[in-house]
Design an enzyme around this catalytic site. Structure first.
Site, PDB file in Angstrom:
ATOM      1  N   LYS A   1       0.811  -1.260   0.237  1.00 30.35           N
ATOM      2  CA  LYS A   1      -0.097   0.037   0.045  1.00 30.35           C
ATOM      3  C   LYS A   1       1.116   1.377   0.550  1.00 30.35           C
ATOM      4  O   LYS A   1       1.967   1.152   0.218  1.00 30.35           O
ATOM      5  CB  LYS A   1      -0.959   0.240   1.110  1.00 30.35           C
ATOM      6  CG  LYS A   1      -0.512  -0.125   2.578  1.00 30.35           C
ATOM      7  CD  LYS A   1       0.125   1.391   3.260  1.00 30.35           C
ATOM      8  CE  LYS A   1       0.933   1.329   4.769  1.00 30.35           C
ATOM      9  NZ  LYS A   1       1.746   2.113   4.859  1.00 30.35           N
TER      10      LYS A   1
ATOM     11  N   VAL B   1      10.960  -4.205   2.721  1.00 29.19           N
ATOM     12  CA  VAL B   1      10.822  -4.675   4.101  1.00 29.19           C
ATOM     13  C   VAL B   1      10.947  -3.498   4.821  1.00 29.19           C
ATOM     14  O   VAL B   1      11.945  -2.974   4.872  1.00 29.19           O
ATOM     15  CB  VAL B   1      11.822  -5.505   4.595  1.00 29.19           C
ATOM     16  CG1 VAL B   1      11.951  -5.702   6.173  1.00 29.19           C
ATOM     17  CG2 VAL B   1      11.658  -7.477   4.179  1.00 29.19           C
ATOM     18  N   ALA B   2       9.938  -2.968   5.639  1.00 24.61           N
ATOM     19  CA  ALA B   2      10.069  -1.911   6.522  1.00 24.61           C
ATOM     20  C   ALA B   2      10.515  -0.694   5.890  1.00 24.61           C
ATOM     21  O   ALA B   2      10.940   0.137   5.637  1.00 24.61           O
ATOM     22  CB  ALA B   2      11.328  -1.845   7.477  1.00 24.61           C
ATOM     23  N   GLY B   3       9.640  -0.539   5.273  1.00 24.92           N
ATOM     24  CA  GLY B   3       9.517  -0.021   4.049  1.00 24.92           C
ATOM     25  C   GLY B   3       8.613   1.164   3.253  1.00 24.92           C
ATOM     26  O   GLY B   3       8.275   2.333   3.227  1.00 24.92           O
ATOM     27  N   GLY B   4       7.487   0.748   4.709  1.00 23.77           N
ATOM     28  CA  GLY B   4       6.224   1.759   4.758  1.00 23.77           C
ATOM     29  C   GLY B   4       5.113   1.781   3.499  1.00 23.77           C
ATOM     30  O   GLY B   4       4.264   2.167   3.719  1.00 23.77           O
TER      31      GLY B   4
ATOM     32  N   ALA C   1       3.523  -1.820   4.011  1.00 23.78           N
ATOM     33  CA  ALA C   1       2.984  -2.851   5.141  1.00 23.78           C
ATOM     34  C   ALA C   1       2.572  -4.338   4.746  1.00 23.78           C
ATOM     35  O   ALA C   1       1.632  -4.685   4.134  1.00 23.78           O
ATOM     36  CB  ALA C   1       1.076  -2.244   5.158  1.00 23.78           C
ATOM     37  N   GLY C   2       4.553  -4.280   4.491  1.00 20.45           N
ATOM     38  CA  GLY C   2       4.587  -6.300   3.678  1.00 20.45           C
ATOM     39  C   GLY C   2       3.731  -7.356   4.068  1.00 20.45           C
ATOM     40  O   GLY C   2       3.350  -8.411   4.531  1.00 20.45           O
ATOM     41  N   GLY C   3       4.373  -7.127   5.517  1.00 20.42           N
ATOM     42  CA  GLY C   3       4.677  -7.419   6.785  1.00 20.42           C
ATOM     43  C   GLY C   3       2.830  -8.371   7.187  1.00 20.42           C
ATOM     44  O   GLY C   3       2.813  -8.988   7.039  1.00 20.42           O
ATOM     45  N   SER C   4       2.119  -6.631   6.942  1.00 23.70           N
ATOM     46  CA  SER C   4       0.782  -6.497   6.795  1.00 23.70           C
ATOM     47  C   SER C   4      -0.478  -7.426   5.827  1.00 23.70           C
ATOM     48  O   SER C   4      -0.717  -8.282   6.714  1.00 23.70           O
ATOM     49  CB  SER C   4      -0.114  -5.663   7.851  1.00 23.70           C
ATOM     50  OG  SER C   4       0.477  -5.181   8.523  1.00 23.70           O
TER      51      SER C   4
ATOM     52  N   ASP D   1      -2.242  -2.309   9.946  1.00 23.49           N
ATOM     53  CA  ASP D   1      -2.726  -2.268   8.311  1.00 23.49           C
ATOM     54  C   ASP D   1      -3.031  -3.701   7.959  1.00 23.49           C
ATOM     55  O   ASP D   1      -2.849  -3.745   6.528  1.00 23.49           O
ATOM     56  CB  ASP D   1      -0.939  -2.100   7.419  1.00 23.49           C
ATOM     57  CG  ASP D   1      -0.915  -0.791   8.444  1.00 23.49           C
ATOM     58  OD1 ASP D   1      -1.883   0.163   7.798  1.00 23.49           O
ATOM     59  OD2 ASP D   1       0.763  -0.637   7.666  1.00 23.49           O
TER      60      ASP D   1
END
Length: 322
Positions: free
Chosen positions: A25, A111-114, A116-119, A152
């Site tokens: 997103k 990753v940790a890019g803002g 929401a990949g983990g979400s 997210d």
């Protein structure tokens, strides 16, 4: 009750696998309120799902496992510290079973890019297990489970464009005419969401600090999305967390400037950063901006994407082979 407790378990859980694609997103608008007593911030945001997709495959297995490949995968945990793992446990618990699945994630979202990949991966696991186990859990219940995992995660299920309130988990669909074209600039490192929120609190507490005016209303953004005109949307992109992201990673200023110099209509830090999203006037313009930005030496890598796209969805299988 464990899945192994009943002799009907093998009949109830089909063999095979399910693959789900899920988008990252961009926050077109992110209004961050002051820190609440519970430690969270009241958010008003416009989420926009873009065609940068992780692919999550869930297979029947004897024990829960997680493997990850692709963009930044080597830096991620593959145990209960990973949101996708917790999603599997939550879904299994919801239906009273043991989370005996093998999860494979092919990362494209940084990753940790803002973004929401983990979400996104957690949402994909919910959808995949619902399909693999033929559960028929309704969408509203999936949304409630998603909200338990993180603010997210519901949007990754929802996709499209949506207005998020509360912590971002309360969603209303936003009418979006047209496809918008983006260039996404990935930074060499990541930014911790918690650190970025702590930094905006710190900056706001400094009496001699002059910050950009806070965002006031998403209505102009919603009107621009309904018009389908990227030139109308471009000057309205805004993110209250951007000063904090720039404070923690000053190189993002150069990235934002370079994208606009390359021909983007506007650029904004996505969410907590450090990914920068550049809105372009057309698909062709996005390719041109991406090419120039890639050669400018201001970011690790560049991706061209478009939105809105749908949320987490099962990929139709080309064959019945498991």
């Amino acid at each position: 009750m464990s899945a192994r407790d009943g002799n009907t378990a093998s009949e109830w859980v089909p063999t095979g696998s399910v693959t789900v694609r899920v988008p990252g997103k961009v926050n077109l608008y992110l209004d961050v309120g002051d820190r609440r007593d519970d430690g969270y911030h009241e958010l008003t945001t416009v989420f926009h799902a873009v065609s940068l997709l992780d692919e999550v495959t869930v297979r029947t297995a004897d024990i829960l496992s997680l493997e990850m490949t692709g963009e930044g995968a080597e830096s991620l945990p593959t145990d209960e510290r990973n949101l996708a793992w917790r999603a599997a446990e939550l879904m299994a618990d919801h239906v009273g079973r043991s989370p005996d699945v093998a999860i494979s994630i092919e990362k494209t979202i940084p990753v940790a890019g803002g973004m929401a990949g983990g979400s996104a991966d957690a949402a994909a696991v919910l959808v995949a297990m619902n399909s693999l186990w033929e559960l028929g859990v309704p969408r509203r219940d999936l949304h409630a489970l998603a909200a338990q995992l993180g603010s997210d995660v519901p949007f990754a299920l929802h996709g499209g464009t949506a207005l998020g309130t509360g912590r971002g988990e309360e969603l209303a669909t936003v009418l979006t005419r047209n496809t918008f074209h983006w260039v996404l600039a990935f930074s060499p490192g990541g930014l911790s969401t918690a650190k970025v929120f702590a930094e905006i609190d710190r900056l706001r507490a400094e009496e001699d600090r002059t910050l950009p005016p806070r965002l006031e209303s998403p209505e102009p953004v919603l009107a621009a999305l309904a018009s389908g005109d990227p030139a109308q949307l471009a000057p309205l992109l805004g993110n209250d967390l951007q000063p904090a992201a720039l404070s923690l990673d000053s190189t993002l200023r150069r990235t934002l400037r370079a994208g606009v110099d390359a021909g983007a209509l506007a650029g904004v830090v996505s969410g907590s950063g450090p990914t920068c999203a550049f809105l372009c006037g057309s698909a062709g313009a996005a390719v041109d901006v991406g090419t120039e930005l890639a050669g400018a030496g201001v970011c690790r890598t560049v991706r061209v994407a478009s939105g809105p796209v749908q949320g987490a969805r099962v990929v139709p299988s080309p064959s019945n082979a498991g």
